[in-house]
Design a protein around this motif. Sequence first.
Motif, mmCIF file in Angstrom:
data_model
loop_
_atom_site.group_PDB
_atom_site.id
_atom_site.type_symbol
_atom_site.label_atom_id
_atom_site.label_comp_id
_atom_site.label_asym_id
_atom_site.label_seq_id
_atom_site.Cartn_x
_atom_site.Cartn_y
_atom_site.Cartn_z
ATOM 1 N N TYR A 8 -13.962 40.068 72.562
ATOM 2 C CA TYR A 8 -14.063 40.622 71.213
ATOM 3 C C TYR A 8 -13.533 42.051 71.243
ATOM 4 O O TYR A 8 -13.687 42.763 72.244
ATOM 5 C CB TYR A 8 -15.520 40.700 70.750
ATOM 6 C CG TYR A 8 -16.116 39.452 70.167
ATOM 7 C CD1 TYR A 8 -15.459 38.231 70.191
ATOM 8 C CD2 TYR A 8 -17.377 39.505 69.583
ATOM 9 C CE1 TYR A 8 -16.041 37.104 69.657
ATOM 10 C CE2 TYR A 8 -17.970 38.383 69.035
ATOM 11 C CZ TYR A 8 -17.289 37.171 69.073
ATOM 12 O OH TYR A 8 -17.870 36.054 68.533
ATOM 13 N N ILE A 10 -14.275 45.482 69.107
ATOM 14 C CA ILE A 10 -15.137 46.107 68.105
ATOM 15 C C ILE A 10 -14.738 47.577 68.007
ATOM 16 O O ILE A 10 -15.002 48.367 68.908
ATOM 17 C CB ILE A 10 -16.633 45.981 68.457
ATOM 18 C CG1 ILE A 10 -17.012 44.506 68.696
ATOM 19 C CG2 ILE A 10 -17.489 46.577 67.347
ATOM 20 C CD1 ILE A 10 -18.465 44.301 69.095
ATOM 21 N N ASP A 12 -13.737 50.655 64.731
ATOM 22 C CA ASP A 12 -13.630 50.900 63.296
ATOM 23 C C ASP A 12 -12.290 51.500 62.881
ATOM 24 O O ASP A 12 -12.064 51.746 61.693
ATOM 25 C CB ASP A 12 -14.774 51.807 62.822
ATOM 26 C CG ASP A 12 -14.692 53.206 63.424
ATOM 27 O OD1 ASP A 12 -14.284 53.315 64.595
ATOM 28 O OD2 ASP A 12 -15.030 54.176 62.725
ATOM 29 N N GLN A 17 -7.461 48.965 66.690
ATOM 30 C CA GLN A 17 -7.584 47.506 66.761
ATOM 31 C C GLN A 17 -6.227 46.862 67.041
ATOM 32 O O GLN A 17 -6.117 45.956 67.873
ATOM 33 C CB GLN A 17 -8.137 46.952 65.445
ATOM 34 C CG GLN A 17 -9.595 47.240 65.181
ATOM 35 C CD GLN A 17 -10.060 46.600 63.878
ATOM 36 O OE1 GLN A 17 -9.265 46.025 63.143
ATOM 37 N NE2 GLN A 17 -11.338 46.700 63.600
ATOM 38 N N PHE A 36 -13.667 43.104 65.029
ATOM 39 C CA PHE A 36 -14.710 43.537 64.100
ATOM 40 C C PHE A 36 -14.656 45.047 63.924
ATOM 41 O O PHE A 36 -14.306 45.792 64.844
ATOM 42 C CB PHE A 36 -16.088 43.127 64.625
ATOM 43 C CG PHE A 36 -16.216 41.648 64.881
ATOM 44 C CD1 PHE A 36 -16.608 40.784 63.866
ATOM 45 C CD2 PHE A 36 -15.924 41.120 66.133
ATOM 46 C CE1 PHE A 36 -16.718 39.427 64.090
ATOM 47 C CE2 PHE A 36 -16.032 39.766 66.375
ATOM 48 C CZ PHE A 36 -16.425 38.908 65.346
ATOM 49 N N SER A 38 -17.376 46.871 63.153
ATOM 50 C CA SER A 38 -18.631 47.498 63.550
ATOM 51 C C SER A 38 -19.463 46.525 64.378
ATOM 52 O O SER A 38 -19.275 45.299 64.283
ATOM 53 C CB SER A 38 -19.434 47.911 62.319
ATOM 54 O OG SER A 38 -19.981 46.771 61.679
ATOM 55 N N PRO A 39 -20.390 47.036 65.192
ATOM 56 C CA PRO A 39 -21.290 46.160 65.950
ATOM 57 C C PRO A 39 -22.132 45.262 65.047
ATOM 58 O O PRO A 39 -22.384 44.101 65.382
ATOM 59 C CB PRO A 39 -22.170 47.151 66.712
ATOM 60 C CG PRO A 39 -21.352 48.383 66.831
ATOM 61 C CD PRO A 39 -20.567 48.449 65.565
ATOM 62 N N GLU A 41 -21.329 43.976 62.219
ATOM 63 C CA GLU A 41 -20.476 42.892 61.754
ATOM 64 C C GLU A 41 -20.315 41.817 62.825
ATOM 65 O O GLU A 41 -20.216 40.631 62.533
ATOM 66 C CB GLU A 41 -19.101 43.466 61.367
ATOM 67 C CG GLU A 41 -18.116 42.447 60.809
ATOM 68 C CD GLU A 41 -16.760 43.076 60.536
ATOM 69 O OE1 GLU A 41 -15.736 42.389 60.715
ATOM 70 O OE2 GLU A 41 -16.720 44.264 60.149
ATOM 71 N N ALA A 42 -20.319 42.236 64.093
ATOM 72 C CA ALA A 42 -20.075 41.301 65.196
ATOM 73 C C ALA A 42 -21.339 40.619 65.704
ATOM 74 O O ALA A 42 -21.265 39.591 66.380
ATOM 75 C CB ALA A 42 -19.414 42.046 66.357
ATOM 76 N N LEU A 54 -16.471 42.432 75.965
ATOM 77 C CA LEU A 54 -16.397 43.238 74.742
ATOM 78 C C LEU A 54 -15.521 44.459 75.008
ATOM 79 O O LEU A 54 -15.738 45.194 75.972
ATOM 80 C CB LEU A 54 -17.772 43.734 74.309
ATOM 81 C CG LEU A 54 -18.761 42.770 73.672
ATOM 82 C CD1 LEU A 54 -19.967 43.552 73.160
ATOM 83 C CD2 LEU A 54 -18.129 41.987 72.558
ATOM 84 N N LEU A 56 -15.153 47.726 73.378
ATOM 85 C CA LEU A 56 -16.082 48.345 72.437
ATOM 86 C C LEU A 56 -15.840 49.838 72.285
ATOM 87 O O LEU A 56 -15.826 50.577 73.279
ATOM 88 C CB LEU A 56 -17.514 48.097 72.928
ATOM 89 C CG LEU A 56 -18.672 48.634 72.110
ATOM 90 C CD1 LEU A 56 -18.758 47.947 70.752
ATOM 91 C CD2 LEU A 56 -19.982 48.444 72.883
#
Length: 242
Positions: A8, A10, A12, A17, A36, A38-39, A41-42, A54, A56
């Motif tokens: 994933y 993650i 903002d 991204q 995603f 935000s955390p 959202e995920a 992740l 992150l």
Amino acid sequence: MKDKLTCYIIDDEPLAQEILEEYVAKVPFLELKGIFMSPLEAASQLEADKPDLLLLDINMPDLDGLSFLQLLNRKPMIILTTAYDQYALKAFELDVKDYLLKPFSFERFYKGVLRLYQEQSPRLHAEKNVIKTEPKHEQDYIFLKVGHRIQKVATRDILFVEGMKDYLRIHTTEEKIMTLLNFAKLEELLPSQNFARVHRSFMVAIDKIDHIEKNRIQIADQTIPISDSYAEAFFKMLKGIY
């Protein structure tokens, strides 16, 4: 024995991204399962999908990455991708696998995920060719944080780099770019065979040198000094080329 690591992103920042998505797409043993903002959202999908990894960010609205990690019951492998270095100690206390300081190169990203893949799977013979070939792509361009944006800079356009206290001024064929970065970090991003440090305050692109005379380098209309502390390594590098 895993063929791929599911992951994933993650973060903002949309541009961050995009960069990570591009990097993941280059790596044959990574499979991107979700992106995603935000955390929060995920969180629900994370529990359902149970990804291996992740990628992150730390500073995000509502819930920061480090606080999110401490709330997870089942922790996947974590690589933090952040513009801030002050959280490194706390991150490794939380068993974070790697800490990538933005802007980071594809080569640095690849080394981090490859190490995790090697820990998860003994099937490395197919990946050895990737180790040799993939990092070459990162020589085409780098990403630099410029003000509130991340800017893509083609390495072929860089003439030289000038140290300006806490900043670096990147002189290119088209513009001058100021970035909050040190030489050590920039040297990680740039292909070492194409760039050389020649002074405490200067790094040059080898192929942009017009001529060298009396420990002075001429690039376009700029004269750049070669200091005694860098001269031996620089001229040894040039001998290796010519």
